[in-house]
Design an enzyme around this catalytic site. Sequence first.
Site, PDB file in Angstrom:
ATOM      1  N   ASP A 544       0.815  -1.087   0.040  1.00 35.20           N
ATOM      2  CA  ASP A 544       0.014  -0.084   0.081  1.00 35.20           C
ATOM      3  C   ASP A 544       1.011   1.260   0.081  1.00 35.20           C
ATOM      4  O   ASP A 544       2.260   1.377   0.232  1.00 35.20           O
ATOM      5  CB  ASP A 544      -0.940   0.118   1.371  1.00 35.20           C
ATOM      6  CG  ASP A 544      -0.274  -0.124   2.595  1.00 35.20           C
ATOM      7  OD1 ASP A 544       0.503   0.657   2.841  1.00 35.20           O
ATOM      8  OD2 ASP A 544      -0.547  -1.048   3.466  1.00 35.20           O
ATOM      9  N   GLU A 624      23.373 -20.823 -18.010  1.00 35.94           N
ATOM     10  CA  GLU A 624      22.450 -19.953 -17.336  1.00 35.94           C
ATOM     11  C   GLU A 624      23.337 -18.943 -16.439  1.00 35.94           C
ATOM     12  O   GLU A 624      22.956 -17.971 -16.224  1.00 35.94           O
ATOM     13  CB  GLU A 624      21.402 -20.796 -16.364  1.00 35.94           C
ATOM     14  CG  GLU A 624      20.511 -21.738 -17.118  1.00 35.94           C
ATOM     15  CD  GLU A 624      19.295 -22.215 -16.493  1.00 35.94           C
ATOM     16  OE1 GLU A 624      19.619 -22.496 -15.082  1.00 35.94           O
ATOM     17  OE2 GLU A 624      18.575 -22.886 -17.033  1.00 35.94           O
TER      18      GLU A 624
END
Length: 740
Positions: A544, A624
């Site tokens: 929030d 990777e």
Amino acid sequence: MAVTYNESTKIFTLQTAETTYQMMVGRYDILQHLYYGKRVDGSTMEYLLWGTDVGFSGNPYEAEGDRTFSLDTQPQEYPSQGVGDYRTSCLEVVNPDGSMAADFRYVSHEITKGAYTITGMPAVYDEEGNNSLGNNSLGSTTLSILLKDASTGLELVLKYGVFEKEDVITRAAELRNSTEGTVSLEKMLSVCLDMPFGKWDMIHFHGRHAMERQTERTPLCHGTVSFGSKRGTSSHHHNPSLLLCTPQTTEDAGDCYGMTFVYSGNFIAGAEVEQMGQTRVFMGIHPESFCFRLAPGDTFETPQVIMSYSDKGFTDLSHKFHKIIRDHICRGKYKYARRPVLINNWEATYFDFNEEKILKIASQAAELGIEMLVLDDGWFGKRNGDCSGLGDWFVNPDKLPEGLSGLSEKINAMGMKFGLWFEPEMISEDSELYRAHPDWALRIPGRKPNRSRFQLVLDMSRRDVRDYLFERMSDILSNARIDYVKWDMNRSMCDIYSAALPAERQGEVYHRCILGVYELLERLTSAFPDLMIEGCSGGGGRFDAAMLYYSPQIWCSDDTDAVERLEIQYGTSFLYPIGTVGSHVSACPNHQTGRITPFHTRGVVAMAGSFGYELDLNTLPQNEKEEVKKQVSDYKKYYELIHQGAYYRLNGAGAFHGQEFVAWSFVSEDKKQALVNLVITHTRANSKPVFIKLKGLDAAAVYRLEDGRCLSGSALMNAGICIPSASGEYRAVQFELNAQ
């Protein structure tokens, strides 16, 4: 001027660059809402008011024989209970004589330059010129309107903050007990917006743990639709935000309003369509389990609501919210400074780690260009699982024999920063702290508490609890080289009872605890101004605007699956800036879903936020590891574009309703650079190519693509670009455009 008051018409006009908000001191000094929408110049909107005799809708006493004026039908700014408006109220009180009514009438007003503040709570601030980007010339104006209940003497102040260039208006309210007795405040919302005409859809963002901020669009019908949280946090389940829009509104066209609550606790929000077809939108602290006692002279201030409007669709509305939150909610060193690419050890080790394991991960991370290691849960007390140790913020020497100081020095020597996980607001029953101070936990006497992870919630309303936490955290932060804190909160609140408050004040505990959290965060950020805090509550359970006041980013979700994150990050993007989203590349198969997703795709998705890794790099194959190097390099290259550029959802809500891909882009403020991202979510045999239309470019400019092609902005936006079909599950495409 941003705010004007016409003495003859008694009309307040609040103007932003593209919007107008009007209200009027109407008949009998009742403050009536007139209009909020696209900017109107040279007109006042009182002609929109209507009056007729509506059965069972009574009239103020002063109206005498005039039955055409009723509080039950007139649009108002801040309705209260008990005086004839039977719709959703903003305020409910029990007066000293036991009556339950409040009738507020206009007394006076004040217009001042600058943004208003709210005691002990975050609010949109205005620091003109204090912006390293050089574009923060935002000046704001505050309108404060004093209303009074003549019968009791209660005073209500409505606050409006007008941020003209940002097209934002903020709302809050303050109640003053000017009576001679104690008042029980049982409900006080922050905002009411009466819409006297129009058919509306409401969009809200629901979900659950690990699947936050899912979008849901609902046509409003007669009655009340509301949502909220009673969990002590803003919650995974309903974000404290809503959008109101016409049924025809899309990403790029149509009327839409947005509201987000600058608060991290219990809330309620919603809309009511009443008997005459008018719509009332509301937002504020949830009234359930809320009761504040106000002695004579006491005041209560509500949290703030941020509002904005656009007639250009959801994208434009999102940009307004992104800018106000990024520039005027977020604070501190890392508001604009580049945040380091980090690796968190949680999904690599969980609780099973020692110094050797952590240093091994850090060493590999340093080789690949990662800039910070974050040590997650398990470094303190008796903490080898989630059933013990919370509150005992002392280093476990069995895991870290040289302490955090020794570990941080070794990691710093590798050229990396060091970060640390805390869960300050919680306490384990199996902890030295609980054995010493059982009264510090929220727990109802004589009742067995509801357990969640075998942890209880500390009573953050207590000064002695906050002092203990500040002392322990400050000691740790002062005696090791710690640049980052992940602040977690891993259960919902219940069994609400504070041993430090009398019986009649137990209804204040939820709110006082949130104020206590803010107070502790303010102390820490003031004492350690270079510290970066990432908010977290089991991922996105407290995502929030208020938490962003203290932490410039929040861990978006505990779900690190790249495909699931597409939808989570999509919903988040409607109101929150992309830079506030904590997003990591994690292990595969994914620990939450078991899904297998290409490493490249995981990187593309995680770059829609503050970027990092959540895995053991030592287990990766060499190809990777090389991909990690490239991802880190690319993210650093595109950092300003991602964090400060305009964000576009390229296929809107259709991405999760039948379409086979999700696409988004970032465009620089000068429109000279763009980064386009796309993930195929449903691979088919004999697949068709994907066409996407770009957004936000300069129509007259010519852009060079990475493959050497040069295309005009108008072509890319109106005809689009083709992404050739290819095989492979969850394939991602990312490419850059640069204006010539």
